[in-house]
Scaffold this active site. Sequence first.
Site, PDB file in Angstrom:
ATOM      1  N   TYR A 142       0.821  -1.209   0.000  1.00 13.02           N
ATOM      2  CA  TYR A 142       0.000   0.000   0.000  1.00 13.02           C
ATOM      3  C   TYR A 142       0.859   1.265   0.000  1.00 13.02           C
ATOM      4  O   TYR A 142       0.436   2.312  -0.451  1.00 13.02           O
ATOM      5  CB  TYR A 142      -0.902   0.036   1.247  1.00 13.02           C
ATOM      6  CG  TYR A 142      -2.213  -0.676   1.096  1.00 13.02           C
ATOM      7  CD1 TYR A 142      -2.260  -2.030   0.786  1.00 13.02           C
ATOM      8  CD2 TYR A 142      -3.411   0.000   1.267  1.00 13.02           C
ATOM      9  CE1 TYR A 142      -3.463  -2.681   0.658  1.00 13.02           C
ATOM     10  CE2 TYR A 142      -4.620  -0.652   1.146  1.00 13.02           C
ATOM     11  CZ  TYR A 142      -4.644  -1.993   0.844  1.00 13.02           C
ATOM     12  OH  TYR A 142      -5.849  -2.627   0.719  1.00 13.02           O
ATOM     13  N   LYS A 191       3.146 -15.385   2.517  1.00 15.99           N
ATOM     14  CA  LYS A 191       3.328 -16.143   1.270  1.00 15.99           C
ATOM     15  C   LYS A 191       4.824 -16.435   1.150  1.00 15.99           C
ATOM     16  O   LYS A 191       5.484 -16.060   0.177  1.00 15.99           O
ATOM     17  CB  LYS A 191       2.773 -15.319   0.090  1.00 15.99           C
ATOM     18  CG  LYS A 191       2.729 -16.040  -1.240  1.00 15.99           C
ATOM     19  CD  LYS A 191       1.695 -17.154  -1.310  1.00 15.99           C
ATOM     20  CE  LYS A 191       1.781 -17.885  -2.652  1.00 15.99           C
ATOM     21  NZ  LYS A 191       0.924 -19.088  -2.703  1.00 15.99           N
ATOM     22  N   ASP A 223      -2.960 -18.399   0.674  1.00 19.25           N
ATOM     23  CA  ASP A 223      -3.964 -19.098  -0.144  1.00 19.25           C
ATOM     24  C   ASP A 223      -4.679 -20.162   0.692  1.00 19.25           C
ATOM     25  O   ASP A 223      -5.899 -20.333   0.624  1.00 19.25           O
ATOM     26  CB  ASP A 223      -3.352 -19.682  -1.426  1.00 19.25           C
ATOM     27  CG  ASP A 223      -2.037 -20.402  -1.189  1.00 19.25           C
ATOM     28  OD1 ASP A 223      -1.500 -20.377  -0.054  1.00 19.25           O
ATOM     29  OD2 ASP A 223      -1.523 -21.020  -2.152  1.00 19.25           O
ATOM     30  N   ASP A 247      -6.308  -6.879   4.231  1.00 19.44           N
ATOM     31  CA  ASP A 247      -7.432  -6.220   3.565  1.00 19.44           C
ATOM     32  C   ASP A 247      -8.364  -7.282   2.975  1.00 19.44           C
ATOM     33  O   ASP A 247      -9.574  -7.254   3.181  1.00 19.44           O
ATOM     34  CB  ASP A 247      -6.899  -5.310   2.445  1.00 19.44           C
ATOM     35  CG  ASP A 247      -8.026  -4.674   1.654  1.00 19.44           C
ATOM     36  OD1 ASP A 247      -8.975  -4.180   2.291  1.00 19.44           O
ATOM     37  OD2 ASP A 247      -7.970  -4.687   0.415  1.00 19.44           O
ATOM     38  N   ASP A 251     -12.217  -8.940   4.706  1.00 20.74           N
ATOM     39  CA  ASP A 251     -13.519  -8.945   4.016  1.00 20.74           C
ATOM     40  C   ASP A 251     -14.091 -10.365   3.993  1.00 20.74           C
ATOM     41  O   ASP A 251     -15.288 -10.564   4.195  1.00 20.74           O
ATOM     42  CB  ASP A 251     -13.387  -8.430   2.571  1.00 20.74           C
ATOM     43  CG  ASP A 251     -13.554  -6.920   2.473  1.00 20.74           C
ATOM     44  OD1 ASP A 251     -13.252  -6.231   3.474  1.00 20.74           O
ATOM     45  OD2 ASP A 251     -13.972  -6.428   1.407  1.00 20.74           O
TER      46      ASP A 251
HETATM   47  C1  IPM Z   1     -10.335  -1.120   4.020  1.00 20.33           C
HETATM   48  C2  IPM Z   1     -10.588  -0.543   2.654  1.00 20.33           C
HETATM   49  C3  IPM Z   1      -9.415   0.377   2.305  1.00 20.33           C
HETATM   50  C4  IPM Z   1      -8.154  -0.454   2.304  1.00 20.33           C
HETATM   51  C5  IPM Z   1      -9.576   1.140   0.976  1.00 20.33           C
HETATM   52  C6  IPM Z   1     -10.872   1.907   0.914  1.00 20.33           C
HETATM   53  C7  IPM Z   1      -8.403   2.026   0.705  1.00 20.33           C
HETATM   54  O1  IPM Z   1     -10.752  -1.549   1.719  1.00 20.33           O
HETATM   55  O2  IPM Z   1     -10.241  -0.344   4.985  1.00 20.33           O
HETATM   56  O3  IPM Z   1     -10.251  -2.345   4.130  1.00 20.33           O
HETATM   57  O4  IPM Z   1      -7.855  -1.129   1.316  1.00 20.33           O
HETATM   58  O5  IPM Z   1      -7.452  -0.434   3.312  1.00 20.33           O
HETATM   59 MG    MG Z   2     -10.838  -3.494   2.550  1.00 20.86          MG
END
Ligand code: IPM
Ligand code: MG
Length: 357
Positions: A142, A191, A223, A247, A251
Site C-alpha cells: 500500500y 506467502k 492461499d 485487507d 472482508d
Molecule cells: C479497508 C478498505 C481500504 C483499504 C480502501 C478503501 C483504501 O478496503 O479499509 O479495508 O484497502 O485499506
Molecule cells: Mg478493505
Amino acid sequence: MDFNIALLKGDGIGPEIVDSAVAVLDKAGAKYGHAFHYTAYLMGGCAYDATGNPLPEETVKGCLASDSVLLGAVGGPKWDTLPGHLRPEKALLGIRSALGLFTNIRPAKLYKALKAECPLRPDLVENGFDLMMIRELTGGIYFGERGRREGKYGPEAYDTECYSEMEVERIARVAFNSARKRRKKVISIDKANVLESSRLWREVIHRVAQEYPDVECSDMLVDNAAMQLVKNPAQFDVVVTSNMFGDILSDESSQITGSIGMLPSASLGEGSRGMYEPIHGSAPDIAGQNKANPIATILSAAMMCRFSLEIPEVADDIEKAVDEVLNAGWRTADIVGSTGVTPISCTEMTEKILAAL
Ligand code: IPM
Ligand code: MG
C-alpha cells in the site's frame, strides 16, 4: 470524564451511520457521567468537492488534537475517475499514516442471532467462531514504491511490497499481547513460499514468538488461509498479517459472520489515540436512503471506548445493547437473510439500540 472526538463522516452512508454511533455514544457515556465533544472534519470525496483535497491539512490537525477519531466511510463512483493522489481512498491511507496507525484490529465473530445468515454449511459453524484479525496498516504494498515505466512488453506499472524488521516486530507484539488476553493462539499469514518480504515476515514473527512461550504460534500461507476461513473458521484466534493480505482476508472473515454491515475496526498506533471505523465501505447505492446498518459503526464506537478512552463499562453496555436488539429479532435490510422479517431503517435500528441502553 470529557473526551474530544474528531468525526470524519465521509461519503455515501458515512454521515448516517456516524450520526447513529454518536447518539449511542452519548447515551451510553452519560450513564457513567462521561461527555463527548465532537468536531466534524471533511475527508474523502466530500473534502475533495469542498476544497480540492481529499485530506485537508485542517483535518489531519484536528485528528491529531483529538482524543480519538470516529470515521464513517469514504469513496464513491463520483470520484472513481480522479487520479490516484486525489482519490478519497488516498485520504484514508494518508490519515492512517499521518496518525501513525500501524495496527488494524478487525474482530469477526458469529452472533448467535445471526447464525442462519452465515453462508457456511451449518455443521461447519456449529460452535460459532470468534477471531481477531490484526492487519499491519501503514506498510507493505500500500505504501511501497510504485510507478509506470517502459518495460519489455511496452508500458507497464509496478507496486512494491516492502517490510522492515521493525514494522513486522511491532505488529507481532500487538498480536502476541492480544492473544494473551484471548485464547493464546496466533496464526501468522504470509506467502513465504514465494515472497522474500514474507520470508522476512516469518523470521521476525518466530523471533518475537520466543518471548511469548505461553502463546501458541504457527504460520499459514495466505492461499490456504483463504480456504481455511471458509472450512474451519473456529481454528482461528488471533490472526496477524500484512496490509494487503489483511485487507482481503478481513472482508472474507466479515462475510462469514453474515454481513459486512456488522464488523467494526480499530486502528491504533503507539499512543492511546485511535481511529475507529466500520470495515465496510460507503455503499453509494443505498446512501441517503436510511437503509444502512449502523451496527458496525456503533460497535466501532464501543471499541473506541475500550481501546482509546479506557471506559470499558461503556463499551460493554453498547455491545450488550446490540446483542439484545439482534436477539429480539430486529434486522436492517443486509441482515434479514432467511428470517423473512421486514427490515427496519438505520434510524429505527439506532432507536432500538438506544432503547436497549
Ligand atoms: C479497508 C478498505 C481500504 C483499504 C480502501 C478503501 C483504501 O478496503 O479499509 O479495508 O484497502 O485499506
Ligand atoms: Mg478493505
